[in-house]
Design an enzyme around this catalytic site. Structure first.
Site, PDB file in Angstrom:
ATOM      1  CE  LYS A  13      -2.040  -0.948   3.488  1.00  0.00           C
ATOM      2  NZ  LYS A  13      -1.563  -2.747   3.881  1.00  0.00           N
ATOM      3  NE  ARG A  88      -4.410  -1.782   9.909  1.00  0.00           N
ATOM      4  CZ  ARG A  88      -3.696  -0.434   9.627  1.00  0.00           C
ATOM      5  NH1 ARG A  88      -2.927   0.388   8.614  1.00  0.00           N
ATOM      6  NH2 ARG A  88      -2.495  -1.410   9.449  1.00  0.00           N
ATOM      7  NE  ARG A 127       6.833  -2.310   6.156  1.00  0.00           N
ATOM      8  CZ  ARG A 127       5.544  -1.980   6.858  1.00  0.00           C
ATOM      9  NH1 ARG A 127       5.156  -2.140   5.651  1.00  0.00           N
ATOM     10  NH2 ARG A 127       5.075  -2.611   7.621  1.00  0.00           N
ATOM     11  NE  ARG A 160       6.090  -0.114  10.447  1.00  0.00           N
ATOM     12  CZ  ARG A 160       4.705  -0.509   9.793  1.00  0.00           C
ATOM     13  NH1 ARG A 160       4.595   0.488   8.663  1.00  0.00           N
ATOM     14  NH2 ARG A 160       3.804  -1.002  10.368  1.00  0.00           N
ATOM     15  NE  ARG A 171       0.928  -4.994  11.583  1.00  0.00           N
ATOM     16  CZ  ARG A 171       2.373  -5.165  11.103  1.00  0.00           C
ATOM     17  NH1 ARG A 171       3.750  -5.485  11.130  1.00  0.00           N
ATOM     18  NH2 ARG A 171       3.210  -4.364   9.720  1.00  0.00           N
TER      19      ARG A 171
HETATM   20  P1  ADP Z   1       2.240  -1.802   3.306  1.00  0.00           P
HETATM   21  O1  ADP Z   1       1.664  -0.543   2.844  1.00  0.00           O
HETATM   22  O2  ADP Z   1       0.508  -2.667   2.533  1.00  0.00           O
HETATM   23  O3  ADP Z   1       2.056  -2.079   4.613  1.00  0.00           O
HETATM   24  P2  ADP Z   1       4.600  -1.641   2.266  1.00  0.00           P
HETATM   25  O4  ADP Z   1       4.140  -0.574   1.082  1.00  0.00           O
HETATM   26  O5  ADP Z   1       4.989  -0.917   3.400  1.00  0.00           O
HETATM   27  O6  ADP Z   1       3.749  -2.100   2.579  1.00  0.00           O
HETATM   28  O7  ADP Z   1       5.422  -2.723   1.102  1.00  0.00           O
HETATM   29  C1  ADP Z   1       6.387  -4.047   2.042  1.00  0.00           C
HETATM   30  C2  ADP Z   1       7.357  -4.662   1.898  1.00  0.00           C
HETATM   31  O8  ADP Z   1       6.787  -5.133   0.098  1.00  0.00           O
HETATM   32  C3  ADP Z   1       8.417  -3.474   1.297  1.00  0.00           C
HETATM   33  O9  ADP Z   1       9.498  -4.285   1.929  1.00  0.00           O
HETATM   34  C4  ADP Z   1       7.945  -3.245  -0.407  1.00  0.00           C
HETATM   35  O10 ADP Z   1       9.230  -2.574  -0.310  1.00  0.00           O
HETATM   36  C5  ADP Z   1       7.971  -4.108  -0.401  1.00  0.00           C
HETATM   37  N1  ADP Z   1       6.714  -3.997  -1.763  1.00  0.00           N
HETATM   38  C6  ADP Z   1       5.970  -3.798  -2.064  1.00  0.00           C
HETATM   39  N2  ADP Z   1       5.636  -3.681  -2.978  1.00  0.00           N
HETATM   40  C7  ADP Z   1       5.991  -5.078  -3.451  1.00  0.00           C
HETATM   41  C8  ADP Z   1       5.881  -5.548  -4.772  1.00  0.00           C
HETATM   42  N3  ADP Z   1       5.093  -5.555  -5.747  1.00  0.00           N
HETATM   43  N4  ADP Z   1       6.787  -6.717  -4.895  1.00  0.00           N
HETATM   44  C9  ADP Z   1       7.595  -7.066  -4.152  1.00  0.00           C
HETATM   45  N5  ADP Z   1       8.162  -6.707  -3.041  1.00  0.00           N
HETATM   46  C10 ADP Z   1       7.172  -5.448  -2.612  1.00  0.00           C
HETATM   47  P1  AMP Z   2       0.699   0.233   9.247  1.00  0.00           P
HETATM   48  O1  AMP Z   2       2.505   1.599   8.879  1.00  0.00           O
HETATM   49  O2  AMP Z   2      -0.824   1.087   8.095  1.00  0.00           O
HETATM   50  O3  AMP Z   2       1.031  -0.739   9.091  1.00  0.00           O
HETATM   51  O4  AMP Z   2      -0.169   0.585  10.956  1.00  0.00           O
HETATM   52  C1  AMP Z   2       0.617  -0.004  11.791  1.00  0.00           C
HETATM   53  C2  AMP Z   2      -0.083   0.176  13.272  1.00  0.00           C
HETATM   54  O5  AMP Z   2      -0.274   1.517  13.244  1.00  0.00           O
HETATM   55  C3  AMP Z   2      -1.484  -0.969  13.110  1.00  0.00           C
HETATM   56  O6  AMP Z   2      -0.711  -1.783  12.938  1.00  0.00           O
HETATM   57  C4  AMP Z   2      -1.924  -0.319  14.691  1.00  0.00           C
HETATM   58  O7  AMP Z   2      -1.553  -0.149  15.248  1.00  0.00           O
HETATM   59  C5  AMP Z   2      -2.526   1.223  14.161  1.00  0.00           C
HETATM   60  N1  AMP Z   2      -3.030   1.913  12.738  1.00  0.00           N
HETATM   61  C6  AMP Z   2      -2.698   2.158  11.581  1.00  0.00           C
HETATM   62  N2  AMP Z   2      -3.972   2.606  11.419  1.00  0.00           N
HETATM   63  C7  AMP Z   2      -4.652   2.343  11.770  1.00  0.00           C
HETATM   64  C8  AMP Z   2      -6.413   2.138  11.949  1.00  0.00           C
HETATM   65  N3  AMP Z   2      -7.712   2.804  10.340  1.00  0.00           N
HETATM   66  N4  AMP Z   2      -7.560   2.063  13.196  1.00  0.00           N
HETATM   67  C9  AMP Z   2      -6.448   1.468  13.562  1.00  0.00           C
HETATM   68  N5  AMP Z   2      -5.149   1.055  14.409  1.00  0.00           N
HETATM   69  C10 AMP Z   2      -4.626   1.626  13.348  1.00  0.00           C
END
Ligand code: ADP
Ligand code: AMP
Length: 215
Positions: A13, A88, A127, A160, A171
């Protein structure tokens, strides 16, 4: 344009959001980033949110919704926004709909980035995130040009604290139980656009544009 991007943790995302906001000039509203900023600043919101982030649980709806309400009032959101990580839960989605309706507005589309569950752990444990600008990298799938350094701003990359296997598992369970029901909610409203996230970052980016009717 008012967009939502949803998908399980690690679906990509944030990675796609980065391109979308640049392409369409949208404000990027990522609730996870807002919570992490509040935690590092030590604000009351950060102190409240920290225990939930550490445990991989959702911050309560009332806290999250009021934070988003404040953020969407800021001037940069008036020309359009991309919500990343919000809503969410179904109550969050209902609150969002009501808050937009107060201004005669509505969402244009909800992108669902779909990735098979077994791929998500590797995406999250590899990541790395820029401390300064929040850009996402992956040690193997999307490495920076110089190890540990952000390509965009030269900031330091970090892992992270909730990207550990145990918290990732929690999660995912939270996603299945509380967030997945949103798919039916938005499908019913005719807003859901499905995107296959199990392709390269560039291919997913093209699929996102097609899903939005922009390519
Ligand atoms: P989200 O925001 O949904 O939690 P991220 O955008 O942070 O996910 O992506 C999670 C991890 O996967 C990051 O390390 C990112 O670089 C990697 N990633 C994102 N898109 C792809 C893809 N299409 N193929 C492989 N790895 C990806
Ligand atoms: P993310 O960066 O989107 O992976 O979110 C990290 C953490 O933030 C999640 O595991 C939750 O603890 C909190 N969080 C983010 N967005 C929300 C949401 N819309 N509602 C509740 N908790 C959230």
């Amino acid at each position: 344009m008012r967009l939502v991007i949803i998908g399980p943790p690690g679906a990509g995302k944030g990675t796609q959001a980065q391109y979308l906001v640049e392409t369409f000039g949208l404000a990027h509203v990522a609730t996870g980033d807002l919570f992490r900023a509040a935690i590092s600043q030590g604000t009351p919101l950060g102190q409240e949110a920290k225990k939930y982030l550490d445990a991989g649980q959702l911050v309560p709806d009332a806290v999250t919704v009021s934070m988003v309400r404040e953020r969407l009032r800021e001037p940069d959101c008036q020309r359009g926004f991309l919500l990343d990580g919000f809503p969410r839960t179904v109550p969050q989605a209902e609150a969002l709909q009501a808050m937009l309706a107060e201004n005669g507005a509505a969402l244009d589309a909800v992108l669902n980035i779909d990735v098979p569950e077994e791929k998500l752990v590797a995406r999250l444990t590899g990541r790395r995130v820029c401390r300064r600008c929040g850009a996402n990298y992956h040690l193997v799938y999307n490495p920076p040009r110089v190890a540990g350094v952000c390509d965009r701003c030269g900031g330091e990359l970090y892992q992270r604290s909730d990207d550990t296997e145990e918290t990732v598992r929690r999660r995912r369970q939270v996603y299945r139980e509380q967030t997945a029901p949103l798919l039916a909610y938005y499908r019913q409203q005719g807003l859901l656009r499905e995107v296959d996230g199990d392709q390269s970052v560039q291919e997913v980016g093209r699929a996102v544009l097609r899903a939005l009717g922009r390519q």
